[in-house]
Design a protein around this motif. Structure first.
Motif, PDB file in Angstrom:
ATOM      1  N   ILE A   2     -29.107 -16.828 -29.450  1.00 37.47           N
ATOM      2  CA  ILE A   2     -27.737 -16.640 -29.298  1.00 37.47           C
ATOM      3  C   ILE A   2     -27.328 -17.129 -30.805  1.00 37.47           C
ATOM      4  N   GLY A   3     -26.911 -16.501 -31.796  1.00 35.21           N
ATOM      5  CA  GLY A   3     -26.389 -16.917 -33.144  1.00 35.21           C
ATOM      6  C   GLY A   3     -24.924 -16.863 -33.271  1.00 35.21           C
ATOM      7  N   ARG A   4     -24.309 -16.043 -32.474  1.00 36.05           N
ATOM      8  CA  ARG A   4     -22.791 -16.154 -32.509  1.00 36.05           C
ATOM      9  C   ARG A   4     -22.100 -15.726 -31.267  1.00 36.05           C
ATOM     10  N   LEU A   5     -21.006 -16.248 -31.144  1.00 35.33           N
ATOM     11  CA  LEU A   5     -20.106 -16.010 -29.920  1.00 35.33           C
ATOM     12  C   LEU A   5     -18.839 -15.824 -30.101  1.00 35.33           C
ATOM     13  N   GLN A   6     -17.991 -14.824 -29.758  1.00 36.01           N
ATOM     14  CA  GLN A   6     -16.842 -14.523 -29.857  1.00 36.01           C
ATOM     15  C   GLN A   6     -16.311 -14.283 -28.463  1.00 36.01           C
ATOM     16  N   GLY A   7     -15.159 -14.997 -28.235  1.00 31.67           N
ATOM     17  CA  GLY A   7     -14.290 -14.725 -27.052  1.00 31.67           C
ATOM     18  C   GLY A   7     -13.231 -15.780 -26.792  1.00 31.67           C
ATOM     19  N   VAL A   8     -12.574 -15.606 -25.627  1.00 29.99           N
ATOM     20  CA  VAL A   8     -11.392 -16.561 -25.330  1.00 29.99           C
ATOM     21  C   VAL A   8     -11.966 -17.821 -24.971  1.00 29.99           C
ATOM     22  N   LEU A   9     -11.447 -18.854 -25.558  1.00 31.08           N
ATOM     23  CA  LEU A   9     -11.500 -20.348 -25.324  1.00 31.08           C
ATOM     24  C   LEU A   9     -10.874 -20.812 -24.112  1.00 31.08           C
ATOM     25  N   LEU A  10     -11.632 -21.085 -22.936  1.00 29.32           N
ATOM     26  CA  LEU A  10     -11.041 -21.360 -21.493  1.00 29.32           C
ATOM     27  C   LEU A  10     -10.844 -22.714 -21.599  1.00 29.32           C
ATOM     28  N   GLU A  11     -11.669 -23.762 -22.046  1.00 34.97           N
ATOM     29  CA  GLU A  11     -11.536 -25.221 -21.949  1.00 34.97           C
ATOM     30  C   GLU A  11     -12.085 -25.920 -23.050  1.00 34.97           C
ATOM     31  N   LYS A  12     -11.369 -27.102 -23.249  1.00 37.55           N
ATOM     32  CA  LYS A  12     -11.831 -28.025 -24.254  1.00 37.55           C
ATOM     33  C   LYS A  12     -11.769 -29.344 -23.663  1.00 37.55           C
ATOM     34  N   GLN A  13     -12.885 -30.120 -23.818  1.00 29.98           N
ATOM     35  CA  GLN A  13     -13.022 -31.464 -23.424  1.00 29.98           C
ATOM     36  C   GLN A  13     -14.196 -31.971 -24.464  1.00 29.98           C
ATOM     37  N   ALA A  14     -13.533 -32.536 -25.582  1.00 31.73           N
ATOM     38  CA  ALA A  14     -14.464 -33.251 -26.669  1.00 31.73           C
ATOM     39  C   ALA A  14     -15.737 -33.860 -26.158  1.00 31.73           C
ATOM     40  N   PRO A  15     -16.917 -33.459 -26.447  1.00 33.98           N
ATOM     41  CA  PRO A  15     -17.166 -32.380 -27.428  1.00 33.98           C
ATOM     42  C   PRO A  15     -17.568 -31.324 -26.718  1.00 33.98           C
ATOM     43  N   ASP A  16     -17.229 -30.750 -25.748  1.00 34.55           N
ATOM     44  CA  ASP A  16     -17.585 -29.515 -24.933  1.00 34.55           C
ATOM     45  C   ASP A  16     -16.629 -28.454 -24.771  1.00 34.55           C
ATOM     46  N   ILE A  17     -16.769 -27.321 -24.776  1.00 35.24           N
ATOM     47  CA  ILE A  17     -16.049 -26.192 -24.507  1.00 35.24           C
ATOM     48  C   ILE A  17     -16.536 -25.332 -23.704  1.00 35.24           C
ATOM     49  N   LEU A  18     -15.716 -24.408 -23.089  1.00 33.10           N
ATOM     50  CA  LEU A  18     -16.169 -23.119 -22.157  1.00 33.10           C
ATOM     51  C   LEU A  18     -15.406 -22.094 -22.683  1.00 33.10           C
ATOM     52  N   LEU A  19     -16.495 -21.017 -23.209  1.00 34.51           N
ATOM     53  CA  LEU A  19     -16.061 -19.876 -23.854  1.00 34.51           C
ATOM     54  C   LEU A  19     -16.397 -18.684 -23.244  1.00 34.51           C
ATOM     55  N   ASP A  20     -15.176 -17.719 -22.876  1.00 36.20           N
ATOM     56  CA  ASP A  20     -15.482 -16.629 -22.031  1.00 36.20           C
ATOM     57  C   ASP A  20     -15.902 -15.345 -23.133  1.00 36.20           C
ATOM     58  N   VAL A  21     -16.871 -14.896 -22.960  1.00 38.69           N
ATOM     59  CA  VAL A  21     -17.508 -13.872 -23.679  1.00 38.69           C
ATOM     60  C   VAL A  21     -17.699 -12.674 -22.689  1.00 38.69           C
ATOM     61  N   ALA A  22     -16.812 -11.756 -22.736  1.00 35.37           N
ATOM     62  CA  ALA A  22     -16.979 -10.398 -21.760  1.00 35.37           C
ATOM     63  C   ALA A  22     -17.250 -10.845 -20.561  1.00 35.37           C
ATOM     64  N   GLY A  23     -16.646 -11.806 -20.055  1.00 32.39           N
ATOM     65  CA  GLY A  23     -16.406 -12.217 -18.495  1.00 32.39           C
ATOM     66  C   GLY A  23     -17.701 -13.456 -18.201  1.00 32.39           C
ATOM     67  N   VAL A  24     -18.397 -13.699 -19.146  1.00 32.93           N
ATOM     68  CA  VAL A  24     -19.386 -14.784 -18.909  1.00 32.93           C
ATOM     69  C   VAL A  24     -18.933 -15.913 -19.727  1.00 32.93           C
ATOM     70  N   GLY A  25     -18.988 -17.313 -18.888  1.00 29.69           N
ATOM     71  CA  GLY A  25     -18.461 -18.362 -19.691  1.00 29.69           C
ATOM     72  C   GLY A  25     -19.825 -19.232 -20.106  1.00 29.69           C
ATOM     73  N   TYR A  26     -19.637 -19.405 -21.369  1.00 30.43           N
ATOM     74  CA  TYR A  26     -20.730 -20.263 -22.151  1.00 30.43           C
ATOM     75  C   TYR A  26     -20.189 -21.644 -22.331  1.00 30.43           C
ATOM     76  N   GLU A  27     -20.983 -22.684 -21.747  1.00 26.95           N
ATOM     77  CA  GLU A  27     -20.820 -23.862 -22.337  1.00 26.95           C
ATOM     78  C   GLU A  27     -21.369 -24.593 -23.688  1.00 26.95           C
ATOM     79  N   VAL A  28     -20.689 -24.898 -24.444  1.00 26.89           N
ATOM     80  CA  VAL A  28     -21.348 -25.409 -25.785  1.00 26.89           C
ATOM     81  C   VAL A  28     -20.613 -26.612 -26.218  1.00 26.89           C
TER      82      VAL A  28
END
Length: 205
Positions: A2-28
């Protein structure tokens, strides 16, 4: 990979985020130098990622630019440097500042990062000098750390700003004593979590 993600940022809690990509939430997990360039939750954003598979976990690390990701990948090739330490290094200074340290043999700055002792710093300088010689850096002093969040911007301080700052610093490898002392030293009533974390990091580097 997985080299690139584009989606809606759901949560931010440094240093973690939750990114919604087409309905799937990625923890990064992101280095703080990237984290504080992200928009507010609810906004669309794009991050470049590095995927790590271990026996006990699958982890995604994210970066605002390909340059930061490239440096992260170079760091984890160095002897004794894993993804967590590489993330900590890139939270304590920008990619350009790290390259500047390596090319100018600035071990004294590198050893101020959590998890980087003198031997590790010396090894990083030796191993990465040739890898980074063509990156090109300015002569900007490395004393100006972590200025990505506008110091003049005003943010309404959340009630948990101090707790957020302590949590972020602990996640990056600082001890409870180090984090608590740094936060206490720099905190002001009008600071947001972002400003408090950045100021605490500046005080320790």
């Amino acid at each position: 990979m997985i080299g690139r993600l584009q989606g809606v940022l759901l949560e931010k809690q440094a240093p973690d985020i939750l990114l919604d990509v087409a309905g799937v939430g990625y923890e990064v997990q992101l280095p703080l130098t990237s984290f504080y360039q992200l928009p507010e939750p609810g906004s669309e954003t794009t991050i470049y990622t590095h995927f790590v598979v271990r026996e006990d976990a699958q982890l995604l690390y994210g970066f605002i630019s390909r340059t930061e990701r490239s440096l992260f990948r170079q760091l984890i090739k160095a002897n004794g440097v894993g993804p967590k330490l590489a993330l900590t290094i890139l939270s304590g200074m920008t990619a350009q500042q790290f390259v500047h340290c390596v090319l100018h043999d600035d071990i004294s700055t590198l050893v101020k990062l959590p998890g980087v002792g003198k031997k590790t710093a010396e090894r990083l300088v030796i191993e990465m000098r040739d890898r980074l010689k063509d990156w090109g850096v300015s002569d900007t002093p490395v004393t100006d750390k972590l200025t990505l969040v506008g110091d003049d911007a005003f943010f309404a301080p959340p009630a948990s700003a101090e707790q957020d700052a302590l949590g972020a610093l602990l996640a990056l490898g600082y001890s409870q004593a180090q984090a608590g002392k740094a936060v206490k030293l720099v905190k002001r009533a009008d600071m947001s979590s972002e400003q408090l974390i950045m100021a605490a990091l500046k005080s320790m580097i």
